[in-house]
Design a protein around this motif. Structure first.
Motif, mmCIF file in Angstrom:
data_model
loop_
_atom_site.group_PDB
_atom_site.id
_atom_site.type_symbol
_atom_site.label_atom_id
_atom_site.label_comp_id
_atom_site.label_asym_id
_atom_site.label_seq_id
_atom_site.Cartn_x
_atom_site.Cartn_y
_atom_site.Cartn_z
ATOM 1 N N LEU B 340 0.820 -1.207 0.000
ATOM 2 C CA LEU B 340 0.000 0.000 0.000
ATOM 3 C C LEU B 340 0.861 1.267 0.000
ATOM 4 C CD1 LEU B 340 -3.101 0.346 0.069
ATOM 5 C CD2 LEU B 340 -2.908 0.660 2.537
ATOM 6 N N PRO B 341 1.780 1.399 0.977
ATOM 7 C CA PRO B 341 2.613 2.602 0.910
ATOM 8 C C PRO B 341 3.795 2.466 -0.046
ATOM 9 C CG PRO B 341 3.101 1.398 2.921
ATOM 10 C CD PRO B 341 2.007 0.639 2.220
ATOM 11 N N MET B 342 4.216 1.251 -0.330
ATOM 12 C CA MET B 342 5.511 1.078 -0.997
ATOM 13 C C MET B 342 5.413 0.703 -2.471
ATOM 14 S SD MET B 342 7.623 -0.914 1.882
ATOM 15 C CE MET B 342 7.897 -0.239 3.493
ATOM 16 N N ARG B 343 4.248 0.410 -2.937
ATOM 17 C CA ARG B 343 4.047 0.033 -4.340
ATOM 18 C C ARG B 343 5.038 -1.064 -4.774
ATOM 19 N NH1 ARG B 343 3.968 4.786 -8.301
ATOM 20 N NH2 ARG B 343 6.108 4.938 -7.585
ATOM 21 N N GLY B 344 5.311 -1.973 -3.871
ATOM 22 C CA GLY B 344 6.180 -3.103 -4.217
ATOM 23 C C GLY B 344 7.658 -2.813 -4.119
ATOM 24 N N ASP B 345 8.021 -1.559 -3.844
ATOM 25 C CA ASP B 345 9.440 -1.226 -3.703
ATOM 26 C C ASP B 345 9.760 -1.081 -2.232
ATOM 27 O OD1 ASP B 345 10.183 -1.135 -6.399
ATOM 28 O OD2 ASP B 345 9.202 0.813 -6.605
ATOM 29 N N TYR B 346 10.606 -1.982 -1.735
ATOM 30 C CA TYR B 346 10.841 -1.995 -0.291
ATOM 31 C C TYR B 346 11.878 -0.983 0.163
ATOM 32 C CZ TYR B 346 8.080 -6.196 -0.025
ATOM 33 O OH TYR B 346 7.054 -7.074 -0.086
ATOM 34 N N ALA B 347 12.842 -0.687 -0.676
ATOM 35 C CA ALA B 347 13.929 0.193 -0.232
ATOM 36 C C ALA B 347 14.767 0.594 -1.436
ATOM 37 C CB ALA B 347 14.812 -0.544 0.763
ATOM 38 N N SER B 348 15.653 1.585 -1.231
ATOM 39 C CA SER B 348 16.559 1.982 -2.306
ATOM 40 C C SER B 348 17.671 0.959 -2.478
ATOM 41 C CB SER B 348 17.165 3.353 -2.011
ATOM 42 O OG SER B 348 16.141 4.317 -1.921
#
Lengths: 92, 435
Positions: B340-348
Motif C-alpha cells: 500500500l505505501p511502498m508500491r512493491g518497492d521496499y527500499a533503495s
C-alpha cells in the motif's frame, strides 16, 4: 551530596544490570570491565545505554565524548559519564 | 523427534519476501555461508559426518505449514535422506561456483538446507551452506555451521527455536496501526529506485566479495571518525554506500530526491549462541534527502539522529509486534498492506552491517577454516544488496546485484567507487572532524 552520578563504580554496575535485563543472555557474565565486544554488544545496544544515561540520570554525552575508548566497557562509559556530569555541575 | 513450532513474525516477513522474489526471479529468499577450508580437508569424510549429524537431519526435514486463519508453523517430517542434500564437486570451477552454487534455490515447503563441498582446480576447498532465510538469520547461519559439524551433539531441544511471543493480539494490533501510519508518512513515490520500467523477470544476482586489509581498515576507521561516526562505523559505511549509489543515478542523469532503507536489528539476546532455527530480527529505518546523501558527514549525522529517535520511540519493538501480528492474516492480505505505501518497492537498497565477526568459525569437523563469507539474498526490488562485516583480516564487503538494477559497467564502477571512497583520504575539510 552522594549520587550515583558521582560514583563510577556504582554507575558501571547499574549499566551492567541494564544489559543483563535488556540485552544479554541470562547465562552471560557481565562485569564492569568486560569489553562490550566480548559480550557481543553492538552499536544499537550502546546507543540504548547512552539513552538510558540521559533518561535516568540526565547525563547527556556530547558527540566528542562518544569515542571508541569511552564506549569499550560499562566501566569506561560510566567513568566518562561521571566526568561529564561533574564538569557540567561545576560549570553550572 | 517430531517438531511443531510457530513461525516468528520475522520468519513470516521473510516468507513474504520469498513470495515477492519468486514472482520476478527463479531464486527465492536463500542465504549462503561459505567456509574456506584448509586444502587438507577430506570432503567425502565431511559429507558422511554431516549426513550423520542429528541437527542436519532435523534441519533438512523441516518445512513450513500454512493454512488460512491458522498461525503458520514449522514442522519436521520423517524420511528425509540427508545425503540427498549434500553435493561434492571435484574439479569445481569459478563458473560453477557462481552460476550453480550461489544460485541454488531452496523451497520453503521442504528441505530448506543444502550443503555443497567444493574442490577447486587450484587445490582450494570450500563448504557452502545454502539455507532458506525464513528459517535462518545471519546468526542462525553461524549456529547452523557449528551445529552440523561432524560429531557435534544435538542442539538442546529447548533452544531449537526462540521463545514464543507472549504478547496478546490487541497490543500487537495497536503497534501495527502505529507502524502503518509511520510508514505511510514516508514519501515512497519519490524514493530512489534502481529497477526501472517494466515489472518483468530479473536475472540471477552476481556477487562481488571485497576484503580490505587491516591497514586499509585503519584508514576507514579514521575516515569514519572524521565524518562524525559514533558507536562504531555502521552509519559511515551506510553514508558512503548511499553516496556511491547516488553517483549511479548521477551517471544516469537522474536525481531522486529521497533514499530510503531499512536496517536489520537483531533481537537475539547477546553473549550466547541462542536458538538454532527462526529469525530474530526487527528493523530501524533511514530516510535521507539527496542533499544529505551528497554530503556524507551530514548523512552520518542524519542517520545517527534517526536511529537514536527510533530507538527512543521503541520502533524496533513495535515493528516486531507488527511482524508478529501479520502472522494472523493471509499472505496475500499481508502483501497488499505492505505494498500500500511502498508500491512493491521496499527500499533503495538492502543494506546490512554484520558488525564484528570476532574469531568466526575456527574449524569445521576438525578442519581449519581459513575464511568465511556471508552471501545475503538479493530481493529485487531493490536489486542491490550490500553487506559489511569486520573480520580478523580487516573489513569484508559483499556486493550483489541483478543486472536489471545495476548494469555490468555500473556494477564494476559501484564496487570500485565504494572501496575508493571508504579507503580514500576524503575526510571533511572543514576542520570539525576528529582524526
Amino acid at each position: 551530596m552522594y549520587s550515583v552520578k558521582n560514583d563510577p563504580t556504582r554507575l558501571a554496575n547499574e549499566l551492567c544490570d541494564y544489559l543483563r535485563e535488556r540485552v544479554l543472555d541470562r547465562n552471560v557474565l557481565c562485569t564492569p570491565g568486560t569489553p562490550f565486544i566480548e559480550l557481543g554488544i553492538d552499536s544499537m545496544s550502546i546507543i540504548e545505554l547512552v539513552m538510558y544515561l540521559e533518561r535516568k540520570h540526565g547525563i547527556v554525552l556530547p558527540d566528542e565524548a562518544l569515542r571508541p575508548e569511552n564506549l569499550r566497557s560499562a566501566d569506561a562509559l560510566a567513568r566518562c559519564a561521571v566526568a561529564i556530569a561533574a564538569a557540567s555541575a561545576a560549570g553550572r | 523427534m517430531e517438531l511443531r513450532h510457530p513461525l516468528t513474525g520475522a520468519d513470516n516477513f521473510q516468507v513474504l519476501l520469498d513470495r515477492h522474489m519468486r514472482k520476478r526471479s527463479r531464486i527465492g529468499n536463500v542465504v549462503r555461508l561459505s567456509l574456506q577450508l584448509d586444502p587438507s580437508a577430506d570432503l567425502s569424510a565431511l559429507a558422511t559426518g554431516i549426513a550423520a549429524n542429528p541437527n542436519f537431519r532435523l534441519a533438512v526435514s523441516l518445512s513450513m505449514w500454512r493454512a488460512t486463519l491458522v498461525m503458520p508453523r514449522w514442522e519436521s517430517g520423517s524420511g528425509a535422506d540427508p545425503l540427498a542434500h549434500i553435493d561434492i564437486h571435484e574439479r569445481c570451477t569459478s563458473d560453477y561456483f557462481n552460476n550453480v552454487v550461489l544460485q541454488r534455490d531452496l523451497p520453503i515447503s521442504g528441505s530448506p538446507v543444502h550443503v555443497d563441498l567444493l574442490h577447486f582446480a587450484n587445490g582450494s576447498k570450500r563448504l557452502v551452506i545454502s539455507a532458506h532465510h525464513a528459517l535462518f538469520d545471519q546468526r542462525g547461519m553461524v549456529n547452523l555451521a557449528n551445529a552440523i559439524q561432524p560429531g557435534a551433539p544435538s542442539w538442546p531441544r529447548e533452544q531449537l527455536f526462540p521463545e514464543r511471543s507472549k504478547q496478546h493480539w490487541w497490543p500487537e494490533f495497536r503497534n501495527t496501526v502505529y507502524i502503518m501510519f509511520y510508514m505511510l508518512g514516508s514519501p515512497f513515490w519519490f524514493m530512489a529506485r534502481l529497477l526501472r520500467g517494466s515489472r518483468g523477470p530479473v536475472s540471477n544476482p552476481v556477487f562481488k566479495v571485497v576484503q580490505l586489509s587491516n591497514d586499509q581498515c585503519e584508514v576507514v576507521d579514521r575516515n569514519a571518525l572524521a565524518h562524525g561516526a559514533r558507536f562504531g562505523n555502521s552509519n559511515y559505511h551506510l553514508a558512503i554506500t548511499l553516496k556511491v549509489l547516488q553517483r549511479v543515478f548521477d551517471h544516469r542523469r537522474e536525481q531522486p530526491p529521497y533514499f530510503w532503507l531499512s536496517m536489520p536489528v537483531s533481537t537475539r539476546r547477546r553473549g550466547s549462541a541462542g536458538h538454532l532455527f527462526s529469525n530474530s530480527l526487527s528493523f530501524v529505518f533511514a530516510r535521507l534527502s539527496a542533499d544529505e546523501v551528497r554530503d556524507p558527514k551530514r548523512a552520518v549525522a542524519s542517520i545517527h539522529a534517526q536511529v537514536k529517535k527510533q530507538l527512543g520511540d521503541g520502533i524496533p519493538g513495535r515493528y516486531a509486534s507488527l511482524l508478529n501480528f501479520f502472522r494472523r492474516v493471509p499472505l496475500w492480505l499481508y502483501s497488499t498492506l505492505v505494498n500500500l505505501p511502498m508500491r512493491g518497492d521496499y527500499a533503495s537498497l538492502s543494506f546490512s552491517d554484520l558488525g564484528n565477526e570476532g574469531e568466526g568459525i575456527a574449524n569445521f569437523g576438525g578442519v581449519p577454516v581459513l575464511g568465511m563469507v556471508d552471501y545475503a539474498s538479493v530481493p529485487s526490488p531493490p536489486g542491490l544488496t550490500v553487506t559489511f562485516k569486520r573480520n580478523t583480516e580487516g573489513l569484508q564487503l559483499v556486493i550483489s546485484a541483478v543486472y536489471e538494477a545495476l548494469a555490468p559497467s555500473e556494477f564494476d564502477r559501484f564496487h570500485r567507487d565504494l572501496v575508493q571512497r571508504l579507503t580514500g583520504n576524503d575526510a571533511p575539510q572543514d576542520g570539525t572532524g576528529t582524526v
